[in-house]
Design an enzyme around this catalytic site. Structure first.
Site, PDB file in Angstrom:
ATOM      1  N   HIS A 156       0.805  -1.215   0.000  1.00 23.78           N
ATOM      2  CA  HIS A 156       0.000   0.000   0.000  1.00 23.78           C
ATOM      3  C   HIS A 156       0.845   1.275   0.000  1.00 23.78           C
ATOM      4  O   HIS A 156       0.330   2.363   0.236  1.00 23.78           O
ATOM      5  CB  HIS A 156      -0.936   0.003   1.211  1.00 23.78           C
ATOM      6  CG  HIS A 156      -2.218   0.727   0.976  1.00 23.78           C
ATOM      7  ND1 HIS A 156      -3.242   0.226   0.215  1.00 23.78           N
ATOM      8  CD2 HIS A 156      -2.660   1.935   1.399  1.00 23.78           C
ATOM      9  CE1 HIS A 156      -4.256   1.075   0.187  1.00 23.78           C
ATOM     10  NE2 HIS A 156      -3.915   2.123   0.893  1.00 23.78           N
ATOM     11  N   ASP A 213      -7.532   3.908   9.098  1.00 23.43           N
ATOM     12  CA  ASP A 213      -8.868   3.910   8.492  1.00 23.43           C
ATOM     13  C   ASP A 213      -9.096   2.681   7.616  1.00 23.43           C
ATOM     14  O   ASP A 213     -10.231   2.254   7.423  1.00 23.43           O
ATOM     15  CB  ASP A 213      -9.059   5.175   7.642  1.00 23.43           C
ATOM     16  CG  ASP A 213      -9.235   6.415   8.500  1.00 23.43           C
ATOM     17  OD1 ASP A 213      -9.659   6.279   9.664  1.00 23.43           O
ATOM     18  OD2 ASP A 213      -8.957   7.520   8.007  1.00 23.43           O
ATOM     19  N   GLU A 237     -12.602  12.674  13.497  1.00 24.47           N
ATOM     20  CA  GLU A 237     -11.968  12.971  12.219  1.00 24.47           C
ATOM     21  C   GLU A 237     -12.770  14.080  11.537  1.00 24.47           C
ATOM     22  O   GLU A 237     -13.669  14.675  12.121  1.00 24.47           O
ATOM     23  CB  GLU A 237     -11.884  11.730  11.317  1.00 24.47           C
ATOM     24  CG  GLU A 237     -10.791  10.751  11.703  1.00 24.47           C
ATOM     25  CD  GLU A 237     -10.400   9.797  10.593  1.00 24.47           C
ATOM     26  OE1 GLU A 237     -10.778  10.052   9.417  1.00 24.47           O
ATOM     27  OE2 GLU A 237      -9.728   8.790  10.880  1.00 24.47           O
TER      28      GLU A 237
END
Length: 524
Positions: A92, A154, A270
Site C-alpha cells: 500500500h 482507516d 476525524e
C-alpha cells in the site's frame, strides 16, 4: 528435480547480478525453496498502491519465520558486494518505498496467510502477531476473546509491520495515540541479519528507531499489540460546517477531552473537506441515503467549501440506549455545526472499522481502484491551519476532486518523542490527507499530471509561507530533503542507521541512504 534446477539457475543469475561469492544452495532457506524468481511474483513486488513507479526486484522471499528473514539479510550484509532487501506487506505504499532494485523483496503478507497465528493473552490484554499480519485479521483473532486493539488506521487491509514503520493513525489517535504508542514489544531483524527482541525497557534504542522508522533499521517480524475490551456497536455521526474557524474550534475542543471518562468524550474524531458538489451527495447517499441533493452554495457562507466533522461513540450490546443518547446529545450541545445537518447511523463496531473496505469493493467494481494515487499526507501545526485553509482548500484546489480530503487534529503528548517519527513542534497539530485518485475520464482536472502539480503547489505554498509542515508517509528524493524533514532528529536518525544497518541494505526505496555498494547497482 526440474523445478529445483530452474530455481538454482535463477539463483545463479542473482549471484552474477550482485556479485555474490556464494554457492547457489545457500539461498535455499529451510526445507523448501522460498526464494522466488517467478515472473508473477517479481511483477507483483514491482507494484504498489500508488501505481506511479515500478521497479522489479531480482527475487522475492516468502518467509516462514523470522529466521528466514534473518538469513537473507545476513547474506546481503556479509557478502562482498551486497544487495538490497525491502519488506513488503500489502503493497500500500505510494512512491515505491517497498521496492528493491536488483535486490530481494521480503513478501511479509501473502495469500497463504501468516506463518505464525496470532496469540492472544486475555489476562495481560495483548496479542502477538506476525509482522505481515493484516490488521483486519488481527481484529478477527482478538474479537474471539472480546478484545480489540485500541488504535487503528482507516483501512484495515494493511500489514502490522507496515503501519508501525510509519506510525499508524486514525480518529482514535487523539485519545490513544498512534499505533506505535500502543505496542509493548517487537521482534526485529536488523540490517546485520540479527533477530532482536526490543521494548521500551529492552534494547530500547532499536525499539524507538523502528517505530515510525520507515523500515530503515530493521524488518518487524513480530509485534505485541495492546488490547482493550471491544465495543459491539458504534453511533456514527457527521455534521457540517461552513465556517472553518468554528469547525477547527470544535475539533480541538473534542480532542481536548482525551483525559475525561469515556462517557464524556467521543471515541473517534476525524473530519474532511468538501470542495465538490458531487462529493457531498455521494457522501450523504453512501451514509444516510437522503432523497434530496444538497448544494454547497446553499449552505456555505457564500463560499465553495464545506467541512464535515465525523465522530463516533462506542457502546455495548448491554448498554442502555437512553444513556447512549444522553451522552451523545450532551457532547453535541457543545458544538456549533450548521443546524439540521446532523446525519447519524448505528452499526456494528467491526462494520465501522472496516468501512473503507466497502468503498474499495465499490471502486474495484467500477475499475476505479487500480489507478494512480498521488496521495499527499501532511502534519500541519495548529497555529497555521487557518492559513493552510485559505491557501489550499480555498485557493490551490479547484471545485473538483477525486477522493477524500481528510483533516483532523491530534495531541502531541500522545506521541513518543523518542521514536523516529517527526511531527510539528506544537502541542496540537493536524493531519491533512489529500487521498486523491488520478482518472483518465477526459477531465483535465483529475489527471495524474494535474494532481501531481497541485501537490507540488501545495508544498511550495507551505514553504513560501513558512508553514512548518511535516510529511506523513514522507517522500523525498535527496538526502538533503530528508535531513530537512528530520531537522534536529537527523543526527539521531543517522546514528541509528549506522548502528543497525551500517551497509544501508534495508528499504532503499525510501531514498534516504544509498547502499554502500551502490556502484554495483543500477543507478536510481
Amino acid at each position: 528435480m526440474a523445478p529445483i534446477l530452474l530455481l538454482l539457475s535463477a539463483i545463479c543469475h542473482l549471484i552474477v547480478i550482485v556479485g555474490l561469492t556464494l554457492h547457489p544452495t545457500d539461498f535455499l532457506i529451510g526445507t523448501e525453496p522460498q526464494l522466488s524468481f517467478n515472473r508473477t511474483d517479481l511483477h507483483s513486488a514491482s507494484l504498489d498502491f500508488g501505481k506511479m513507479t515500478s521497479i522489479e526486484p531480482t527475487a522475492v522471499l516468502h518467509p516462514s519465520s523470522a529466521a528466514d528473514v534473518a538469513k537473507i539479510i545476513k547474506l546481503a550484509y556479509e557478502s562482498g558486494h551486497g544487495f538490497v532487501v525491502s519488506a513488503r506487506g500489502h503493497g500500500h505504499s505510494i512512491n515505491g518505498q517497498s521496492q528493491a532494485a536488483n535486490g530481494v523483496v521480503v513478501q511479509m503478507s501473502g495469500s497463504s496467510g501468516a506463518p505464525v497465528a496470532p496469540v492472544v493473552s486475555e489476562k495481560l490484554m495483548y496479542v502477538d502477531v506476525w509482522g505481515g499480519e493484516l490488521w483486519i485479521d488481527v481484529l478477527k483473532s482478538t474479537l474471539q476473546y472480546g478484545l480489540a486493539p485500541k488504535s487503528w488506521t482507516d483501512y484495515l487491509y494493511l500489514s502490522v509491520g507496515g503501519t508501525l514503520s510509519n506510525a499508524g493513525i486514525s480518529g482514535q489517535a487523539f485519545n490513544h495515540g498512534p499505533q506505535i504508542s500502543n505496542v509493548h514489544e517487537v521482534d526485529v531483524v536488523t540490517g546485520k541479519g540479527e533477530v532482536v527482541t526490543c521494548a521500551e525497557n529492552k534494547n530500547s534504542e532499536l525499539f524507538h528507531a523502528v517505530m515510525g522508522g520507515l523500515g530503515q533499521f530493521g524488518i518487524i517480524t513480530r509485534a505485541r499489540i495492546a488490547l482493550e475490551a471491544s465495543p459491539q456497536r458504534v453511533r456514527w455521526i457527521r455534521v457540517l460546517y461552513s465556517n472553518f474557524s468554528v469547525f477547527t474550534h470544535d475539533q480541538e475542543y473534542l480532542i481536548s477531552l482525551h483525559g475525561q471518562p469515556s462517557s464524556k468524550k467521543f471515541d473517534y474524531v476525524e473530519g474532511f473537506v468538501i470542495v465538490d458538489e458531487g462529493l457531498i451527495n455521494n457522501w450523504r447517499s453512501s451514509f444516510f441515503s437522503p432523497s434530496n441533493p444538497v448544494k454547497i452554495s446553499s449552505i456555505a457562507d457564500g463560499g465553495n467549501v464545506l467541512y464535515c466533522l465525523e465522530i463516533t461513540k462506542n457502546y455495548y450490546n448491554h448498554s442502555d440506549p437512553q444513556s447512549v443518547d444522553q451522552e451523545v446529545d450532551a457532547l453535541l450541545e457543545q458544538l456549533n455545526y450548521i443546524p439540521a445537518s446532523v446525519f447519524t447511523t448505528d452499526l456494528p463496531y467491526v462494520e465501522f472499522l472496516d468501512r473503507v473496505h466497502k468503498a474499495e469493493l465499490k471502486l474495484r467494481s467500477k475499475g476505479l481502484w487500480d489507478v494512480p494515487h498521488p496521495w499527499l499526507n501532511l502534519f500541519v501545526p495548529k497555529s497555521r491551519i487557518a492559513d493552510f485553509d485559505q491557501g489550499v482548500f480555498k485557493g490551490i484546489l479547484g471545485n473538483k476532486t477525486s477522493g477524500p480530503i481528510l483533516i483532523y487534529p491530534m495531541n502531541k503528548n500522545k506521541w513518543d518523542a523518542e521514536t523516529s517519527v517527526v511531527t510539528p513542534n506544537e502541542e496540537v497539530f493536524y493531519l491533512v490527507a489529500l487521498l486523491r485518485s488520478a482518472l483518465q475520464n477526459g477531465d483535465e482536472a483529475l489527471t495524474l499530471e494535474r494532481l501531481s502539480d497541485e501537490n507540488r503547489q501545495i508544498l511550495k505554498f507551505c514553504k513560501d509561507e513558512k508553514i512548518d509542515i511535516k510529511q506523513y508517509l514522507p517522500h523525498y528524493t535527496t538526502q538533503e530533503d530528508w535531513m530537512d524533514h528530520y531537522g534536529e532528529k537527523w543526527p539521531q536518525f543517522y546514528k541509528r542507521k549506522m548502528e543497525f544497518d551500517p551497509r544501508h541494505i534495508l528499504a532503499t526505496g525510501q531514498r534516504i541512504f544509498e547502499p554502500s555498494f551502490i556502484s554495483k547497482m543500477k543507478s536510481w
